[in-house]
Structure formats: C-alpha cells, structure tokens
Design an enzyme around this catalytic site. Structure first.
Site, PDB file in Angstrom:
ATOM      1  N   ARG A   1     -10.206 -11.474   1.559  1.00 44.53           N
ATOM      2  CA  ARG A   1     -11.110 -12.472   0.972  1.00 44.53           C
ATOM      3  C   ARG A   1     -10.469 -13.851   0.936  1.00 44.53           C
ATOM      4  O   ARG A   1     -11.178 -14.861   0.930  1.00 44.53           O
ATOM      5  CB  ARG A   1     -11.535 -12.014  -0.422  1.00 44.53           C
ATOM      6  CG  ARG A   1     -10.429 -11.955  -1.444  1.00 44.53           C
ATOM      7  CD  ARG A   1     -10.767 -11.082  -2.629  1.00 44.53           C
ATOM      8  NE  ARG A   1     -10.774  -9.668  -2.246  1.00 44.53           N
ATOM      9  CZ  ARG A   1     -11.031  -8.663  -3.096  1.00 44.53           C
ATOM     10  NH1 ARG A   1     -11.352  -8.925  -4.348  1.00 44.53           N
ATOM     11  NH2 ARG A   1     -10.999  -7.410  -2.690  1.00 44.53           N
TER      12      ARG A   1
ATOM     13  N   LYS B   1       0.828  -1.200   0.000  1.00 44.43           N
ATOM     14  CA  LYS B   1       0.000   0.000   0.000  1.00 44.43           C
ATOM     15  C   LYS B   1       0.865   1.253   0.000  1.00 44.43           C
ATOM     16  O   LYS B   1       2.024   1.217   0.429  1.00 44.43           O
ATOM     17  CB  LYS B   1      -0.875   0.024   1.265  1.00 44.43           C
ATOM     18  CG  LYS B   1      -1.899  -1.080   1.374  1.00 44.43           C
ATOM     19  CD  LYS B   1      -2.636  -0.985   2.701  1.00 44.43           C
ATOM     20  CE  LYS B   1      -3.665  -2.096   2.860  1.00 44.43           C
ATOM     21  NZ  LYS B   1      -4.809  -1.916   1.963  1.00 44.43           N
TER      22      LYS B   1
END
Length: 498
Positions: free
Chosen positions: A353, A279
């Site tokens: 996920r 990130k």
C-alpha cells in the site's frame, strides 16, 4: 502457436484428434445443428446411449473410433446444463480437454467451438472463450527445468466451424481470444519467475520489450527520477534492498477531448520478505508472486496494444524488493509520499500500500476518468473470500459496477467490500496523516481505506491476494501464477466505449 480456422463438417478429417463439447442430455439426433460429420455423429450417438458420458461440466472422455469415424481420437468434454452455459463454461471445458490431449502426447489439435449451437452466446464470444481456454490450459512454466516434461507441447490448433458464413465473426473471436490469452500468459510468466531472475530492473526491461513489440510508449523511472518525483514511499520500501527501484510507465494511445483516460496500477514487489517485520519462513517462496498486480498490468497493456480500442490507457508499476537491512524501513518511521501526505509505518510488511500510494498520486497528472489498481495486498482478503474471487473496493458506484461486469464476462470474478468510516478511523495516526495498518480486524478493508486517502478520481482497488496464484491445478491454469486481472482489465477497456 499456429491457429487455423477451417470450415466444413466437424470431425470429417482422418487421423486427427478433435475436441467436441456436449451439453448435458445432448442426444445428437439426426436433425441436430452441430454440423458434425455423419459417421462421427452416429458413432457418438451410440456412445451417449450407453449412458457413461453425461455431459456434466468438465467431464472428459477419450474415444478411439478405429475406422467407424474419420478422427483417430475424439476428446469429449462436458459443457453442463445448456441453460446456464456462459463463457467460463467454454473456457473450463477447453482447459480440461487440452490438458487431457497434452497428457496423451498430442501436438496438433482440432476443436469445435463450444456452445456455438447453443443459441445463448454470440459466435464471436463462443470462439473467444474456447480459444482462451485452450491456450491457457496448454500453458506451463518450465523455464528452469533441464530434464524436459512428461507432457507434449501444443504446436498447432485448428478451429472447426460448420458454416463458412460464420467465419468473419468467429475469426474475430479467435483473434480476441489469442490476444487476451497471450497477455495472460505473459503475466503468468512474469509472476512465476523467481525473485533472482526478475528483480525490478528486469521487470522494467520486460515491460519495455513488450511495449516495443506492441507499439506502446514506455518510460522507466530510475532511482534518480524517483527521487526527483519525491516518491518517498517507494524509496522507503526499497531502502533495504541492493536492487534499485523502478517506476514503470506504459501508455497506449494519446489523451484527446473525445476519449477518456483509464489508469491501471499494479503492485510490483518482486520479492517480499516482509522487511524488518519479517514473514515466517513457511511459504515465503511464494512471495515472488507479490508482483502479480504488476504482471497483470503488463499483460493487459500487451493485449490492449494489439486490440487497439479507441481509448487512452496508462499503466503504472512501482517496482521494488522488500528486504531487511541496516538501512531498511523500520516500524515507527514516518515517510512522506509524492502527494506530500505523511505515513506512520506500523508494520513494514504492509509495504504494498505504500508503493501504491505514490503510484496513485502519480496517476492524478493524467486526469483520468478511472483508476484501477491491482495488488496482492492482504491475507485478510483471502480469509474473507478464499480463492474464488478478488476483493473489490472503491469510491464510485458506476466504476464498481463496470469492473464487476467485466469480471463476470472475463471469468475473473470480484466481490464488493465496504469502505466505511470505521475503517478510516482505524488508520488514524497520532504522529502522521495516516498509519499503514489498522490492526488485525478488517485488514483488507483498512488497507482499502488507506489507499483511498491518496485518490481524488473515480477509483477501484482489487485485492488479488487469493486469486493471483493457485497451489493446485485448475481447468485452464496449472499450479502457480494465474495471470488474474489481465482478462478483466482488457474487458473493462473494450467495453468502456460501447
């Protein structure tokens, strides 16, 4: 905090600080049903006649009767229009009032129950919402501050009721509010904890302590057990971290023919750097909140364990850090999940996920009537809904309706989003059963479509990326973790068997 219930005229005790909520256009006529002490009612009627206090939602004023009425301080808070008053109105009013009280240095506070004379909500619901708002509004996280705080800490709360005949129902509401607020506060504490203070093993230890205190069963799967279960997705995300993974299993009640089982799953990424797909540095410190779904499950199970509803509830938390390392998961890797489905990893920052896929597969062994997962899953959901509500997707309309209804009552609103075939098409892989991202467009929806591949039961996914923490102070939540999801899950479980 000590909470007492006292029957008698509202505001009749000397040298107290009392919170009183008023609807817009309230006049406090002599024949009103508020149960207020007569001198205080006359004093407030004169104040209202001046027109400075309108009773608008969350409006607040501090008054000092100075012998004209028994309390030494009155905190007036607006409840808004009587016709649209709901539990959230009471929570927000309480939060605003208690924040004002703490800024004034108040440590012992009395309050009337907001909306009790409104005839819209039951006394129990009014009491629960009032207490929730007060306790949540009084919250602050200062575990790492060494120079103290500018505000007082609330030590005791006295809930005032005009008629003793209401005491039983209102007492039940107070207790429900206390328990639900405690679960939310636990979730806030866990989510606010920095990554170095709460790695997966310490999150697991906190869950075990909670379970011990509330009579829940708790099983912690270490790396060895996770390997035996063949949770390849959780192990893959964990590969770049020095901290070992944990898979937390919390259980309230036991399965039985006459009761349903609900499985609650929370994403437990205790710090998310994005892994190899790292990130940007700006705002990465907030990635300690990437386990807010896990925090919500721990907090909800705490409250469920104390409320003791007639149902079987299981909480599952896959916990790990997501960090870059020479051994870390790489874009292009293919991993095998507990369900034996394979995943092409396109982006290692779509890791939540992955761990949820293993947890959803594990949930199947309980043959649940419903599965609900919560995750700070996508920035795309924040783009779609902002910070006002959580995104909701699922495969069962009845369960979707139940979750949405629980969100409205609890004040933790959700909004339905579709899982059309087109989103499933976006995550088709040329080398595996599925890939973990579907590109830029519809990111929250392709994430939901990905999760749907791993469920065969009634299921709802809540994307709480926009609601798990706030960058500004809210009426009953300071900057930081909100504990979102706890009250919704508790309400869902309470309402399951009406």
């Amino acid at each position: 905090m000590q909470i007492d219930l006292k029957a008698g005229r509202i505001g009749s005790e000397n040298d107290t600080t009392v919170v009183i909520g008023l609807f817009k256009e309230d006049k406090l006529e002599e024949d009103d049903s508020s149960g207020m002490e007569s001198a205080l009612r006359r004093y407030l009627r004169e104040i209202l006649a001046m027109g400075d206090f309108k009773g608008n939602g969350e409006e607040v004023a501090v008054l000092y009767p100075r012998g004209l009425a028994p309390p030494s301080r009155v905190i007036l808070v607006g409840l808004g229009e009587r016709e649209v008053f709901d539990p959230e109105s009471a929570r927000r009013a309480s939060g605003v009032a208690v924040k004002k009280a703490m800024k004034l240095g108040v440590t012992e506070l009395s309050t009337a129950i907001h909306g009790l004379d409104g005839g819209i909500l039951s006394p129990e619901d009014c009491a629960q919402a009032t207490v929730e708002g007060l306790l949540l509004g009084a919250y602050r996280y200062d575990d790492f501050k060494t120079d103290g705080s500018d505000e007082s800490s609330l030590v005791s709360l006295t809930v005032l009721i005009p008629r003793r005949a209401q005491a039983r129902d209102i007492g039940d509401g107070i207790e429900a509010g206390r328990i639900t607020a405690a679960g939310t506060i636990l979730a806030r504490d866990l989510s606010n904890a920095p990554g170095n203070a709460l790695p997966p093993r310490k999150l697991a230890a906190a869950a075990r302590r909670m379970a011990s205190n509330t009579g829940l069963a708790c099983r912690i799967l270490t790396r060895k057990h996770i390997e035996e279960e063949r949770m390849g997705a959780l192990l893959a995300v964990n590969a770049g971290s020095e901290e070992p993974p944990r898979f937390i299993v919390l259980e309230y009640g036991e399965p039985a023919d006459d009761r349903d089982t609900i499985v609650l799953i929370g994403k437990g990424i205790t710090f998310d750097s994005g892994g190899i797909s790292i990130k940007p540095s700006g705002g990465m410190e907030d990635m300690k909140h990437d386990m807010s779904g896990a925090a919500a499950v721990v907090g909800a199970m705490h409250s469920i364990g104390l409320l003791k509803p007639p149902i079987h509830v299981v909480g599952l938390i896959p916990a790990t850090e997501n960090l870059p390392d020479g051994r870390a998961l790489k874009p292009g890797d293919v991993i095998t999940t507990l369900s034996r489905k394979t995943i092409e990893v396109v982006n290692t920052d779509a890791e939540g996920r992955l761990v949820l896929a293993d947890a959803l597969g594990y949930a199947g062994r309980y043959q649940p009537a419903a599965v609900v997962d919560l995750a700070t899953l996508t920035g795309a959901c924040v783009v779609a809904l902002g910070h006002a509500g959580s995104g909701m997707m699922g495969n069962d309309e009845t369960l979707l309706d139940r979750v949405r209804a629980a969100g409205e009552v609890s004040g933790e609103r959700v909004w339905p989003l579709p899982l059309w075939k087109e989103y499933h098409d976006q995550i088709k892989s040329h080398v595996a059963d599925v890939k973990n991202t579907g590109g830029r467009w519809g990111g929250a929806l392709t994430a939901g479509a990905f999760l749907e591949k791993f469920v065969d039961r009634p299921w709802v996914h809540l994307d709480i990326a926009g609601t798990a923490y706030t960058e500004s102070n809210k009426p009953y939540c300071p900057r930081g973790a909100t504990g979102v999801g706890v009250r919704l899950l508790v309400q869902l479980v309470k309402d399951w068997n009406p």
